[in-house]
Design an enzyme around this catalytic site. Sequence first.
Site, PDB file in Angstrom:
ATOM      1  N   GLU A   1      44.294  33.921  43.074  1.00 52.56           N
ATOM      2  CA  GLU A   1      44.863  35.011  42.033  1.00 52.56           C
ATOM      3  C   GLU A   1      46.168  35.397  42.395  1.00 52.56           C
ATOM      4  OE1 GLU A   1      41.772  37.966  41.814  1.00 52.56           O
ATOM      5  OE2 GLU A   1      40.683  36.736  40.237  1.00 52.56           O
TER       6      GLU A   1
ATOM      7  N   GLU B   1      35.858  30.898  39.089  1.00 49.36           N
ATOM      8  CA  GLU B   1      35.150  32.447  38.997  1.00 49.36           C
ATOM      9  C   GLU B   1      34.765  32.853  37.677  1.00 49.36           C
ATOM     10  OE1 GLU B   1      37.227  35.687  41.591  1.00 49.36           O
ATOM     11  OE2 GLU B   1      37.981  34.021  42.948  1.00 49.36           O
TER      12      GLU B   1
END
Length: 479
Positions: free
Chosen positions: A179, A377
């Site tokens: 991320e 995810e």
Amino acid sequence: MATGYQMPKNFLWGGAVAAHQLEGAWQAGGKGVSIADVMTAGKNGVPRQVTDGVVAGESYPNHWGNDFYHRYPEDVQLFEELGMKCFRTSIAWTRIYPNGDEAQPNEAGLKFYDDLFDDLLAHGIQPVITLSHFEMPYHLVKAYGGFSNRKTIDFFLRFAKTVFKRYKDKVKYWMTFNEINNQTAWDDPHPLLQDSGLQLGPNDNWEQAMYQAAHYELVASALAVQAGHAINPDFQIGCMIAMCPIYPLTAKPADVMMAERAMQKRYWFGDVHCWGEYPKWLPKYFERQGFDMDITDEDLATLKAGTVDYVGFSYYMSFVTKGKDHDHDFNFKEPEDFVENPYVEKSDWGWQIDPTGLRYSMNWMQDRWHLPQFIVENGFGAYDQKTAAGEVHDDYRISYFRDHIKAMEEAVALDGVDLIGYTPWGCIDLVSASTGEMAKRYGFIYVDANDDGQGSFDRSKKDSFDWYQRVIASDGVDL
Ligand code: P53
């Protein structure tokens, strides 16, 4: 029950975690202190604090995680029973280089991951590995300023090469920085520390510091991609983007332009990873802001030569923004330019639930980056209640997964998106990254531990375990 589209036989159904959120054993085998080890417990709505080193009397949930370090053989058996084909985790940088700047790696740390990967492979589960998942050695923050310092590129590369060489026959799918784009929210110290190891003061220009650190990380990522391919040409090395699409509130042209700029500001990281070059608007923006950036011609050549093989991404939620009248700069700023979406529901932590946003995102990324995708995810953090009989009836989690997997399958079957696999977040309960809570649970597997690290840490199956098992066994048809 609903009917989904059948995914290909080799589709990588799995589960995802990160080392610092579940391993615990924060000092075992010579492990060093990571940035996660100096973050205290928060609560829903109460931010975690970052202490100056590990301070006696403070509570640090990542020190115990869910005790995976000691209990993983039992967990791997449960993963096999679930039918998982792959398991995404990260390698804790501080197990391999405890301070980050050593010349030689720590053998005990390397051995831990050898044993874990061997165990997974023996159960028919392939490891999918993130190199840097919010767990930089704390020493690199204190002594070098994290990724504000060009030197940190070399430290990262040394770590990457060490693990690429060691695990070259055990791991095929890798990701560089988890991320990397969370730091778009550059005035929040939390993502700045987690993504880049930045601890800034009141006199620093936080926005410029974020762009500079991100640039060094993108260079580090491109160098790692090249090094990895030289070590094993079969490696697939991806980026990892937090994908939360940002919609315009209305059809008002200023809203639409603001949403476009918001997407540019949140996803230029992916442009650099995938295209090997900066998007046109960004150097213009640096110029207007008066940012004097250290971006060399050599860096630009490195970025071009180190583009990623696939796009790994997380998807939890979508956002909405609106334009400001008479503002032609459209200087979107996160999070203050977000507004509520009146059309979607939210989790107890305020995360907006939007399965269609997943299909939208997959189409958007396919059209923009032209690369295979990997959903690494997706999931639903919730307060779970254990019944007197020891069961967890998490129908809300099943319903979230059913809707999102359906949207994912539509993107593949109807829209032709090239998708490698799907690894739901926190397949086993673990410590939340944003709040440090155990109570924000994601798992198919329940772990008996509370926010203070009290409990038996015993594992048990939730209702969602049986449901996901059926999904995998039917290749995604039985939802
Ligand atoms: P937690 C923010 C927004 C979207 C995903 O998050 C995020 C974050 C930062 O917390 O993080 C990712 O635990 C991250 C994981 C994290 C997971 O999403 O805050 O890659 O480490 O645990 C869920 O509920």
